[in-house]
Design a protein around this motif. Structure first.
Motif, PDB file in Angstrom:
ATOM      1  N   SER A 603      29.928  41.967 121.330  1.00  0.00           N
ATOM      2  CA  SER A 603      28.392  42.593 121.275  1.00  0.00           C
ATOM      3  C   SER A 603      27.464  41.622 120.765  1.00  0.00           C
ATOM      4  CB  SER A 603      28.361  44.115 120.474  1.00  0.00           C
ATOM      5  OG  SER A 603      28.993  45.126 121.271  1.00  0.00           O
ATOM      6  N   GLU A 604      28.087  41.034 119.709  1.00  0.00           N
ATOM      7  CA  GLU A 604      27.166  39.946 119.090  1.00  0.00           C
ATOM      8  C   GLU A 604      27.052  38.595 119.695  1.00  0.00           C
ATOM      9  OE1 GLU A 604      29.176  39.284 115.194  1.00  0.00           O
ATOM     10  OE2 GLU A 604      28.683  41.244 114.161  1.00  0.00           O
ATOM     11  N   ARG A 605      28.265  38.351 120.431  1.00  0.00           N
ATOM     12  CA  ARG A 605      27.853  37.059 121.388  1.00  0.00           C
ATOM     13  C   ARG A 605      27.165  37.361 122.529  1.00  0.00           C
ATOM     14  NH1 ARG A 605      28.236  32.856 118.764  1.00  0.00           N
ATOM     15  NH2 ARG A 605      28.597  31.673 120.798  1.00  0.00           N
ATOM     16  N   GLU A 606      27.137  38.457 123.000  1.00  0.00           N
ATOM     17  CA  GLU A 606      26.364  38.820 124.161  1.00  0.00           C
ATOM     18  C   GLU A 606      25.034  38.709 123.812  1.00  0.00           C
ATOM     19  OE1 GLU A 606      25.796  42.522 127.457  1.00  0.00           O
ATOM     20  OE2 GLU A 606      26.007  42.844 125.263  1.00  0.00           O
ATOM     21  N   ARG A 607      24.442  39.283 122.624  1.00  0.00           N
ATOM     22  CA  ARG A 607      23.050  38.861 122.060  1.00  0.00           C
ATOM     23  C   ARG A 607      22.985  37.836 121.953  1.00  0.00           C
ATOM     24  NH1 ARG A 607      24.328  44.165 119.424  1.00  0.00           N
ATOM     25  NH2 ARG A 607      25.018  42.784 117.570  1.00  0.00           N
ATOM     26  N   ILE A 608      23.439  37.014 121.417  1.00  0.00           N
ATOM     27  CA  ILE A 608      23.234  35.338 121.153  1.00  0.00           C
ATOM     28  C   ILE A 608      23.011  34.719 122.541  1.00  0.00           C
ATOM     29  CG2 ILE A 608      24.208  33.182 120.242  1.00  0.00           C
ATOM     30  CD1 ILE A 608      25.692  34.501 118.232  1.00  0.00           C
ATOM     31  N   ALA A 609      23.930  35.048 123.750  1.00  0.00           N
ATOM     32  CA  ALA A 609      23.788  34.421 124.983  1.00  0.00           C
ATOM     33  C   ALA A 609      22.398  34.931 125.458  1.00  0.00           C
ATOM     34  CB  ALA A 609      24.886  35.089 126.017  1.00  0.00           C
ATOM     35  N   VAL A 610      22.091  36.091 125.326  1.00  0.00           N
ATOM     36  CA  VAL A 610      20.725  36.652 126.020  1.00  0.00           C
ATOM     37  C   VAL A 610      19.448  35.861 125.287  1.00  0.00           C
ATOM     38  CG1 VAL A 610      19.130  38.801 126.132  1.00  0.00           C
ATOM     39  CG2 VAL A 610      21.802  38.711 126.634  1.00  0.00           C
ATOM     40  N   ASP A 611      19.608  35.799 124.060  1.00  0.00           N
ATOM     41  CA  ASP A 611      18.674  35.317 123.215  1.00  0.00           C
ATOM     42  C   ASP A 611      18.275  33.770 123.871  1.00  0.00           C
ATOM     43  OD1 ASP A 611      17.909  37.329 121.771  1.00  0.00           O
ATOM     44  OD2 ASP A 611      19.031  36.824 120.067  1.00  0.00           O
ATOM     45  N   ALA A 612      19.526  32.925 123.957  1.00  0.00           N
ATOM     46  CA  ALA A 612      19.619  31.714 124.403  1.00  0.00           C
ATOM     47  C   ALA A 612      19.053  31.727 125.762  1.00  0.00           C
ATOM     48  CB  ALA A 612      20.920  31.143 124.387  1.00  0.00           C
ATOM     49  N   GLU A 613      19.558  32.444 126.573  1.00  0.00           N
ATOM     50  CA  GLU A 613      18.837  32.378 128.058  1.00  0.00           C
ATOM     51  C   GLU A 613      17.345  32.560 128.000  1.00  0.00           C
ATOM     52  OE1 GLU A 613      21.175  35.234 129.825  1.00  0.00           O
ATOM     53  OE2 GLU A 613      23.227  34.089 129.834  1.00  0.00           O
ATOM     54  N   ARG A 614      16.837  33.656 127.166  1.00  0.00           N
ATOM     55  CA  ARG A 614      15.538  33.909 127.163  1.00  0.00           C
ATOM     56  C   ARG A 614      14.762  32.616 126.688  1.00  0.00           C
ATOM     57  NH1 ARG A 614      15.453  39.927 124.787  1.00  0.00           N
ATOM     58  NH2 ARG A 614      16.163  41.150 126.757  1.00  0.00           N
ATOM     59  N   ASP A 615      15.314  32.011 125.458  1.00  0.00           N
ATOM     60  CA  ASP A 615      14.686  30.852 125.083  1.00  0.00           C
ATOM     61  C   ASP A 615      14.503  29.624 126.038  1.00  0.00           C
ATOM     62  OD1 ASP A 615      14.418  32.078 122.593  1.00  0.00           O
ATOM     63  OD2 ASP A 615      15.862  30.876 121.536  1.00  0.00           O
ATOM     64  N   THR A 616      15.650  29.462 126.973  1.00  0.00           N
ATOM     65  CA  THR A 616      15.403  28.339 127.774  1.00  0.00           C
ATOM     66  C   THR A 616      14.574  28.718 128.921  1.00  0.00           C
ATOM     67  OG1 THR A 616      17.179  29.291 128.885  1.00  0.00           O
ATOM     68  CG2 THR A 616      17.574  27.579 127.544  1.00  0.00           C
ATOM     69  N   GLU A 617      14.390  30.223 129.223  1.00  0.00           N
ATOM     70  CA  GLU A 617      13.397  30.418 130.233  1.00  0.00           C
ATOM     71  C   GLU A 617      11.893  30.385 129.973  1.00  0.00           C
ATOM     72  OE1 GLU A 617      12.619  34.512 132.991  1.00  0.00           O
ATOM     73  OE2 GLU A 617      14.950  33.890 132.512  1.00  0.00           O
ATOM     74  N   LYS A 618      11.794  30.552 128.747  1.00  0.00           N
ATOM     75  CA  LYS A 618      10.389  30.595 128.095  1.00  0.00           C
ATOM     76  C   LYS A 618       9.902  29.094 127.976  1.00  0.00           C
ATOM     77  CE  LYS A 618       9.387  33.150 124.611  1.00  0.00           C
ATOM     78  NZ  LYS A 618       9.667  33.725 123.186  1.00  0.00           N
ATOM     79  N   LEU A 619      10.856  28.490 127.752  1.00  0.00           N
ATOM     80  CA  LEU A 619      10.536  27.084 127.441  1.00  0.00           C
ATOM     81  C   LEU A 619      10.288  26.310 128.919  1.00  0.00           C
ATOM     82  CD1 LEU A 619      11.003  24.035 125.937  1.00  0.00           C
ATOM     83  CD2 LEU A 619      13.401  24.117 126.627  1.00  0.00           C
TER      84      LEU A 619
END
Length: 961
Positions: A603-619
């Motif tokens: 669950s924790e690694r999934e949340r980290i992956a989602v945050d990273a994907e959102r950051d690159t998309e926003k960037l």
């Protein structure tokens, strides 16, 4: 041997009282020396992890029984944080920035509750102990200050810069993105100190932006050598002998296909559909048997556990397993033999009831590698070229569509919630620069695979739940009653009712609401608010059901190449099948002890992956809009806050229109209605409204885009007067007028608003309403205009007390015509909340008058016009008539602060007689130059030197405190 679960379970019992290690040893009957040594080691480990506490009297207990909470800290950029407890039903703990004791975002901490709300749902506390640090490295921009330097973190939740000594620069220069190790964590007022270990490059260099996000979230890039060695040792193909030895069912003769995206390389699921002789439909879902190659406790397994899942960034994929496995032997490529785990389900076509199912190991050979686009063209567009090319499969695809739509209807009848949010994909070139943003289509092809995977996941979860085998489930708990009630009230504002019993709502009621609002203007706002009211889905060792899917049992079985929980349950499934449907007791205990840890880590690694994907998309979306500053687009309001509103464009780019940029009016945020309402114009902006925007700014440091509304006219500050029925006037410049008696309405003139600091509206000459008023003596720059005499031109008799007084100096005030006569303005009164905007105070309730225009009687904040002139009626603070009993005098603020006496009560003159009467019934001079203030001359009665002398404040003796 005492296990961790047994020890913690014993300590959590209601009858447990903290015990010493000797008492615990006696309770668990530990006699062997080696066993006793292991027991002490277990106690020490649990204490270090914060799962148990040792008191001053050397007794042990769990934190929750000692008024402590163990959990993970979630920090906010503004400095405060929330402690998310390990206990699933416990509310979050708010922690002020001063109570963090040096803890940082993601740390495992022990917190103490210091205060509670009345209902106990909101808690506030402090950090007692930091159990485990989550942040060991910081990624940011380096700044060199010669003898020392700072790293400004990219993660805004770390709100203090990292101090770097000169000997730890290691060649870094100002403007470079660096990775720094934390040497000393913050303690007290001292900042954290670090050492630079990696220089990524200048912040503007191509590729550095994505690389910094990878480092920021701690995502691994390459695989260790020992992991790659294990991957290389795995064969590229399977043999017939291997298939026979394992007893796998041979499905290579069936028409099985994969359906994925055009750029997918890790094909881990395949499907087939058959119509049986009895008329039923047989669905087969075949998943790559990754667990056969990735053995438990191997180096590959340890690396997959640490990664948790594959991460799909804008320009690259960070896989959970090496490409040799994910794109090779484990990928269900066409026309090659592959080992799989299969789940076959038979459904009645009329009711879609599952009449039987079977889970087994198999070997398959897929016929074709289909894409979503081609399947959509065959089923929807009936493309002749594709239909000819895939002629043997066309009928199979039609049967798949029939079954998928029937499964979907059954799921909707059951009450599953189906959010239809638009997703997008950023297209980048070879250098990583965004060139386009395209929407992801959710066509019939995607729906076919989605429904088939959901059916397989539910079947597998139900089967192993009843076997009582340790398992990892995908759970989605019911939303909290408080958040659900808030959403129901919000939906009621739009005229929609959500049915429920007590404090619970069935998901079918929410899905019914989604169907009602589909295609309406409020669809976006209600769908968004509904999603926010729900909890996040997660992995758990217990089957708690899935609220969103309205499923009693659910797991993730279909993607073992990219999700670790799927890989774990694949191994369990194959082990259960090989052991005849059951597991030995020792193995059950070992798996049962490990499943909660695997669920939490995943669950924790999934949340980290989602945050990273959102950051690159926003960037990349922000970078895509860089060259579009000044261009205009149509958009839809996607969010409303107290500081502005978010607008989403057609290409899914989202930007913020700040409240300070909305210059045509002063807007109030109504949280219940999620709307901004204009004070003067009563204009309403709500989620779902269409607006025309212009791209104003792009901040690449924060990946933020600012929009501004097109045709936004500036506020007409010289034509707007704020009127407070309580007596105080509030000008656009922030100055505050002297308060009159209750019932009088004072407005600022132009020259008063433009004065620096505080302005005063003195009493006008002539037959104004009776009432005490003093002129404060102020220094130059505090309400006075330098170089001009301070004075007020006399007003003709018989004017209303609510009209604007002339400004000081030039005598050119608002509300007065060029011939010196006051100009009556028909008031258009609008309700006001807190006055929003720079340079103004925040009255509780203000009325706003402007020139021309009728009052907006349809506004919820409409206030009736005041009583016509000539009637002796007092107005309350809302501008409404009050009875005589409600009238009372007020203190003059300045006089009250200096210890002055109460103003004398003054009566009201008869309507329209043009005379001024004192409160004691004696007539005052018609000029109004004298007041009942102990015989003193009014300071504003004249602009003569004598009048100026009278304006000076009297000297008072300072009283000792």
């Amino acid at each position: 041997m005492c296990t961790e679960q047994e020890l913690l379970g014993f300590m959590r019992e209601n009858a447990y009282k903290p015990m010493t290690y000797q008492e615990l040893e006696k309770h668990f009957g530990i006699e062997d020396a080696a066993e006793f040594k292991d027991f002490l080691k277990l106690l020490t480990e649990l204490e270090q992890e914060g799962k148990i506490m040792r008191t001053r009297t050397e007794r042990y207990g769990v934190p929750e029984r000692m008024n402590l909470l163990r959990g993970r800290l979630q920090a906010h950029p503004k400095g405060f944080a929330f402690l998310l407890p390990d206990e699933p039903d416990h509310p979050d703990l708010y922690i002020h920035a001063n109570d963090l004791k040096g803890a940082m975002n993601g740390d495992i901490v022990l917190g103490r509750v210091t205060s509670k709300s009345e209902g106990g749902s909101r808690l506030e506390g402090e950090v007692v102990r930091i159990v485990k640090r989550a942040v060991t490295q910081i990624v940011g921009v380096f700044e060199n200050h010669e003898s020392y330097g700072f790293v400004i973190p990219d993660d805004k939740r770390i709100n203090k810069d990292l101090f770097i000594r000169s000997e730890n620069f290691h060649g870094a220069v100002t403007g470079q993105k660096v990775v720094a190790n934390i040497i000393h964590y913050p303690e007290g007022r001292s900042a954290a100190e670090g050492e630079i270990i990696e220089i990524l490059g200048h912040k503007d260099d191509p590729g550095v932006d994505i690389l910094s996000i990878i480092r920021k979230h701690g995502l691994p890039e390459g695989f260790p050598e020992e992991v790659m060695a294990e991957a290389e040792a795995i064969p590229d193909s399977i043999t017939e002998e291997e298939i026979v030895r394992q007893g796998r069912r041979d499905l290579r003769g069936k028409t099985i296909v994969t359906i994925d995206g055009e750029d997918a390389k890790d094909l881990d699921d395949a499907v087939n559909v058959e119509r049986l002789p009895n008329g039923n439909l047989l669905l087969g879902v075949h998943i790559a048997d990754v667990g056969y190659y990735v053995r438990e406790k191997s180096k590959l397994d340890e690396e997959a556990y640490n990664r948790g899942c594959s991460v799909y960034l804008v320009d690259r994929v960070i896989p959970m397993l090496p490409h040799r496995l994910s794109n090779g032997i484990c990928s269900l490529n066409p026309q090659v033999d592959r080992l799989t785990l299969s789940c076959e389900m038979e459904f009645e076509p009329q009711t879609m009831r599952r009449v039987r199912y079977d889970i087994f190991t198999s070997v398959i050979k897929t016929k074709e590698r289909m894409t979503y686009t081609n399947v959509r063209k065959i089923l929807v567009d009936e493309d002749p070229e594709l239909m000819e090319r895939y002629a043997p499969l066309v009928e199979t695809f039609r049967t798949m569509r029939e079954l998928a739509m029937a499964l979907r209807q059954r799921r909707m009848r059951r009450g599953a919630i189906d959010f239809d949010f638009q997703e997008s994909k950023v297209i980048v070139d070879s250098e990583g620069k965004p060139v386009d943003i395209v929407k992801r289509e959710r066509s019939i092809a995607e729906q076919i695979i989605e429904e088939f995977m959901l059916a397989a996941n539910e079947t597998v979860a139900e089967h192993f739940h009843w076997l009582k085998v340790p398992f990892v489930y995908r759970v989605h708990e019911e939303p909290s009653s408080e958040k659900l009630l808030t959403f129901i009230q919000f939906a009621a504002n739009f005229g929609y009712a959500v049915k429920g019993k007590g404090n619970s709502v069935h998901p079918q009621a929410l899905q019914t609401l989604l169907e009602e609002i589909r295609g309406t203007k409020e669809e976006t706002v209600l769908s968004t608010m509904m999603l926010r009211s729900m909890k996040q889905a997660k992995y758990d060792a217990q089957s708690l059901g899935h609220f969103g899917l309205a499923a009693e049992f659910y797991t993730h079985f279909t993607s073992p190449i990219r999700r670790y929980p799927d890989l774990v349950i694949h191994r369990i499934i194959r082990e259960v099948l090989e052991n005849g449907g059951m597991l030995p007791e020792e193995r059950m205990e070992a798996l049962g002890a490990r499943m909660p840890d695997i669920a939490q880590q995943s669950s924790e690694r999934e949340r980290i992956a989602v945050d990273a994907e959102r950051d690159t998309e926003k960037l990349k979306k922000a970078e895509f809009m860089l060259d579009k500053i000044g261009e205009e687009f149509d958009g839809i309001i996607s969010g409303v806050t107290g500081f502005g509103m978010f607008v989403e464009l057609e290409n899914t780019v989202e930007g913020l229109i700040r409240l300070s940029d909305m210059s045509d009016d002063y807007y109030h945020f109504h949280e219940l209605h999620m709307a901004l309402i204009g004070e003067r114009t009563s204009k309403v902006y709500r989620i779902g409204d269409e607006v025309r925007i212009r791209v104003a700014r792009v901040n690449m440091d924060e990946y933020a885009i600012d929009f501004e509304l097109v045709d936004m006219k500036p506020r007409r500050a010289n034509k707007v007067k704020f009127l407070d029925a309580r007596g105080g006037g509030f000008g656009a410049g922030g100055g505050r007028g002297k308060r009159k008696r209750r019932g009088e309405v004072v407005a600022f003139g132009r020259s008063e608003r433009e004065g620096a600091g505080r302005g005063e509206a003195g009493p006008a000459e002539g037959a104004r309403r009776g009432g005490k008023s003093r002129k404060r003596a102020g220094k130059a720059g505090r309400g006075e205009e330098r170089g001009a005499a301070r004075g007020l031109a006399p007003a003709p008799g018989g004017r209303r007390g609510g009209e604007a007084a002339a400004g000081a100096g030039g005598g050119k005030g608002r509300g007065r015509r060029g011939d010196g006569r006051e100009q009556a303005e028909p008031p258009a009164v609008f309700g006001g909340g807190d006055i929003i905007g720079e340079g103004r105070t925040r009255p509780i309730k203000a009325t706003l008058a402007r020139e021309g225009g009728p009052a907006n009687k349809d506004s919820a904040d409409y206030i009736p016009d005041p009583v016509p002139r000539g009637q002796g009626v007092t107005l309350d603070m809302w501008g409404l008539p009050v009875s005589a009993a409600g009238r009372r005098s007020r203190y003059d603020d300045d006089e009250a602060e200096r210890g002055g006496r109460r103003n004398e009560k003054v009566g009201r003159r008869p309507a329209g007689d043009g005379k001024k009467r004192a409160g004691n019934g004696q007539a005052a001079a018609a000029s109004g130059s004298k007041k009942r203030t102990g015989g003193k001359q009014s300071p504003a009665a004249t602009a003569s030197p004598a009048g100026a002398e009278a304006a000076k404040p009297s000297k008072r003796k300072k009283t000792k405190k």
